[in-house]
Write a protein that holds these residues in place. Structure first.
Motif, short mmCIF file in Angstrom:
data_model
loop_
_atom_site.label_atom_id
_atom_site.label_comp_id
_atom_site.label_asym_id
_atom_site.label_seq_id
_atom_site.Cartn_x
_atom_site.Cartn_y
_atom_site.Cartn_z
N ARG A 15 0.85 -1.19 0.00
CA ARG A 15 0.00 0.00 0.00
C ARG A 15 0.89 1.24 0.00
NH1 ARG A 15 -5.30 -1.47 1.50
NH2 ARG A 15 -5.42 -3.57 2.37
N PRO A 16 0.35 2.38 -0.42
CA PRO A 16 -1.00 2.64 -0.93
C PRO A 16 -1.22 2.07 -2.33
CG PRO A 16 0.31 4.63 -1.07
CD PRO A 16 1.16 3.62 -0.36
N ASP A 17 -2.46 2.08 -2.76
CA ASP A 17 -2.80 1.45 -4.04
C ASP A 17 -2.03 2.05 -5.21
OD1 ASP A 17 -4.58 -0.17 -2.72
OD2 ASP A 17 -6.34 1.07 -3.16
N ARG A 18 -1.90 3.37 -5.22
CA ARG A 18 -1.20 4.01 -6.34
C ARG A 18 0.23 3.50 -6.44
NH1 ARG A 18 -1.44 9.16 -8.56
NH2 ARG A 18 0.77 8.82 -8.95
N LEU A 19 0.92 3.39 -5.30
CA LEU A 19 2.30 2.92 -5.32
C LEU A 19 2.35 1.45 -5.74
CD1 LEU A 19 5.22 3.78 -4.72
CD2 LEU A 19 4.91 2.87 -2.41
N ALA A 20 1.38 0.66 -5.28
CA ALA A 20 1.32 -0.75 -5.68
C ALA A 20 1.11 -0.88 -7.19
CB ALA A 20 0.21 -1.45 -4.93
N GLU A 21 0.23 -0.04 -7.74
CA GLU A 21 0.00 -0.07 -9.19
C GLU A 21 1.26 0.34 -9.95
OE1 GLU A 21 -4.58 1.24 -8.24
OE2 GLU A 21 -3.26 2.62 -9.32
#
Length: 797
Positions: A422-428
């Motif tokens: 996480r966060p989602d943006r970093l994971a993406e």
């Protein structure tokens, strides 16, 4: 004696396998059992597996179990009843505490920036968003309805989670009880606490609401806990297409509904710099940077820095670089993400090196990156499932990798492994940077990842079901594909190989695909072609989103008129199924314009198509309560179809019968009851004329008979009405056995009207049985698609 078959899992749902003997079932509803096979939804006995008592089964309503037993329900699918997975959510006390220990930050998390950026860590103090907080407080305190829901929506990285947490804290200070609705697929907390009942009211937070299936949200909204005098439900999501159906469900029960789009965190460069400096200094303090930090990232005037997460990512990079003099600060958003992920990898390398000092950590950084990549796509899992998942991808010593990954990313549910980054943006961004094809020169992709999405999603194995985590995997890839062109290309290639993956991933994933900038419409066309021929209520929202983008980007003034008419008509149907009736009317008017032009160019060719389009518009107008307009459109359709029939166009005969059935309904809605009976009677007669021919249409005949019965009830001809409705119910029962999701709505309507007829004839027992069965069916249909079915809870045909 009830004999139980073994259960097998298929495509994420439980079904019942066949048994070798006929099973007798004590039924509290209308459930079907095929020869030699039965699916049951519960048992009643002293202990699990004891089926010596009566078994309560309902395919469409509640199944009751006594002490020591359990029951669940599901819709009738063909000749069996699906076994439901239980309540899809849990309610727990909202946690206001950060998920990390402030004292441990410099020591533990300097090389794990993902933990510092996670909204749950609350490292940077909340600031700004006063306008939004004011609007949220006004919504919460308004006394217009006991139940009120608000959708907070905006792109990833805008700060929705932090804003909702701040609002939750302020609400608690104001005397509200705050709980969180957690999806069953999300990690369980360490300790669930009972929800108290006192306070000014109840605030329910639903994060990632756009990833819940519609039936799951409906079940949450029906929870008895939400029946208090002051209940506020705050739903949070990136997308809004799904909201129309939920909004309709809420309005049908008298709830107030609204939404709040999250504007840019900082539109002005001065505000952006102020937010950046505050975050930079806070990160510097927790990381133990002794010298003052003065550097400000370049490009604050560019669009990406309007988002709070981008500002915080840049601020964290600046603080990390300040701790290492001479380390340059990257400039582009992509390079900032790569820098942070490099630091994440540095932490893995240091842990790997600690094994030389006797520490129990044996996973090399490259292997850990692969495990993190897999966890982002597939989500948390049990230990055995997690080991099997990594082993299936060729990672050696998968049990050791899972254990080390768990050390780096502790799961909220301590019974699980492979907690996503996480966060989602970093994971993406991690997914995008590891997949080959990007142009970030300082971050080396891993060719191993290229085949992982295909393997996880069984793209090469059409004989296997689409995995249960496909919703998450496709959504993550689609979200990354909105920013990274090469991910769009990779996802597109995967979907082209097996388009059923996108369909099997569900509505939320289809919506994410339709939003992904770098997913080509050729890919969406492949998906659209695989959507079920017959309507499937749980895909309505996603199907409409896919079709909407296809029409927006592929239909213009240069499109062949035939294709334009076809696409707009298809869009109209799918928008209507998704509960977006006003937009459906507009789409059909565009289809009508193209058809009129075709009719001018090639006379006597498109008359039937024009009539059908007019009939659809009339139907949608009727659904919207615009009954006079509906009568006008349908009358024009009937006139055209009569002309087509006179001219020998056979295909117009069943369409005329259908138009007459609709016309009878619309005439009754405008008070023209005698004319309504006449139209409904002619509709039935015309369908009967088609019986035994290739134009026969049993579903439409059942529909027309239901309509005739309703028209006859309106003029007091109760015996004639009952006769028509009995025939309609019998017809629908045969149809439901073959296609339940398609024909259950019709059966429910016919049963409702038959119950009315029985009651008027003094047949109270039969009236009650018909009405109860109808209500059971309707409740399940509402859970599949509230906007499309809620208005049917007490309709005439």
């Amino acid at each position: 004696m009830v004999r139980w078959g073994k259960r097998r899992r298929s495509a994420g749902k439980e079904t019942a396998a066949t048994t070798d003997a006929t099973t007798s079932v004590s039924d509290t509803g209308d459930a079907t059992a095929g020869p030699g096979a039965t699916s049951v939804t519960g048992y009643l006995g002293g202990r699990q597996g004891d089926a010596s008592g009566s078994v309560h089964v309902s395919g469409t309503g509640n199944a009751q179990a006594g002490p020591g037993g359990f029951a669940s329900t599901g819709p009738i699918i063909g000749s069996r009843i699906t076994i439901g997975p239980g309540r899809p959510y849990r309610l727990e006390r909202f946690s206001f505490a950060p998920t990390v220990d402030d004292q441990a930050l410099p020591r533990v998390f300097a090389d794990q920036p993902s933990r510092l950026l996670d909204a749950r860590s609350q490292i940077v103090p909340f600031s700004g968003r006063q306008e939004e907080l004011t609007r949220l407080a006004e919504w919460r305190d308004a006394g217009t309805a006991s139940l009120s829901a608000l959708l907070l929506h905006g792109p990833g990285g805008e700060g929705k989670t932090r804003l909702s947490a701040r609002f939750a804290a302020l609400s608690a200070e104001a005397g509200w009880q705050v709980v969180e609705a957690c999806h069953r697929d999300s990690p369980r907390p360490r300790q669930e606490e009972p929800v108290p009942a006192d306070g000014r009211g109840l605030l329910v937070i639903v994060d990632y609401a756009d990833r819940w299936a519609h039936p799951e949200l409906v079940e949450l909204l029906r929870d008895p806990l939400l029946a208090g005098p002051a209940v506020r439900v705050l739903l949070i999501g990136r997308t809004v297409q799904w909201w129309a159906a939920v909004r309709g469900e809420l309005r049908s029960v008298g709830a107030a509904v609204t939404d709040l789009p999250l504007r840019e965190f900082a539109a002005d460069v001065t505000d952006r710099e102020r937010a950046f400096v505050a975050a930079r200094d806070r990160f510097g303090a927790v990381l133990g940077v002794s010298e003052p930090i003065t550097e400000v990232v370049r490009g604050l005037d560019t669009p990406p820095y309007a988002q709070v997460l981008t500002l915080h990512m840049a601020a964290l990079v600046t603080a990390l670089a300040a701790g290492r003099p001479g380390s340059p600060v990257p400039e582009s958003v992509e390079e900032i993400a790569a820098y942070l992920l490099d630091r994440e990898r540095m932490g893995w390398r240091r842990l790997y090196g600690s094994r030389l000092a006797g520490e129990e950590f044996d996973t090399p950084p490259t292997v850990m990156a692969r495990a993190v990549f897999t966890a982002v796509l597939a989500g948390p899992a049990s230990y055995a499932e997690g080991v099997g998942r990594l082993d299936g991808l060729g990672l050696r010593a998968a049990d050791r990798v899972v254990t080390d990954h768990r050390f780096c990313y502790p799961p909220l549910d301590r019974a699980q492994v492979l907690e996503p980054l996480r966060p989602d943006r970093l994971a993406e961004d991690l997914v995008a940077l590891l997949i080959p094809g990007h142009d970030v020169s300082g971050y080396d992709p891993d060719p191993w990842t290229a085949s992982v999405p295909r393997t996880l999603l069984a793209a090469d194995r059409p004989d296997l079901p689409v995995p249960a985590f496909a919703n998450r995997a496709v959504t993550v890839l689609a979200s990354a594909a909105d920013r990274w062109p090469h991910v769009g290309a990779e996802l597109g290639s995967l979907i082209r190989q097996r388009p059923e993956i996108a369909v099997g991933a569900g509505s939320a994933a289809l919506v994410a695909l339709s939003h992904a900038r770098y997913v080509d419409t050729d890919v969406l066309l492949e998906v659209e072609m695989r959507l079920p021929q017959q309507r499937q209520a749980d895909l309505d929202v996603g199907a409409a989103a896919v079709t909407e983008r296809l029409v927006r980007e592929r239909v213009d003034d240069t499109t062949r008129l035939q294709d334009a008419a076809s696409w707009y008509a298809r869009l109209g149907v799918r928008l209507a199924h998704a509960g977006r009736k006003n937009e459906a009317v507009r789409a059909n008017h565009q289809a009508l314009a193209a058809l009129h032009r075709l009719d001018e160019l090639v006379p006597q060719t498109y008359g039937t198509h024009v009539a059908l389009c007019l009939m659809d518009i009339g139907g949608y107008q009727s659904d919207l309560g615009r009954h006079k307009e509906a009568v006008g459109f349908t009358r024009r359709a009937i006139d055209l179809l009569r002309e087509q029939v006179r001219e020998g166009h056979r295909e117009a005969r069943p369409q005329l019968a259908l138009a007459l059935a609709n016309y009878g309904n619309q005439l009754q809605n405008t008070g023209q009851r005698g004319d309504a009976v006449e139209a409904a009677g002619e509709s039935v007669a015309r369908y009967r004329e088609l019986a035994g021919s290739d134009l026969a249409d049993p579903p439409r005949l059942a529909f027309a008979l239901c309509g005739l019965g309703t028209r006859l009830l309106a003029v007091g001809r109760n015996e004639d009405a009952a006769e028509a409705l009995v025939e309609s119910v019998a017809g629908y029962r045969e149809l439901v056995a073959a296609a339940p999701q398609t024909h259950l709505p019709g059966l429910a309507r016919a049963l409702t009207n038959l119950g009315t007829a029985r009651q008027r004839l003094g047949q109270r027992g039969e009236a009650v049985r018909a009405a109860e069965e109808s209500v059971r069916i309707r409740r399940d249909l509402v859970e599949l698609n509230g906007q499309a079915h809620t208005a049917d809870l007490a309709p005439p045909c």
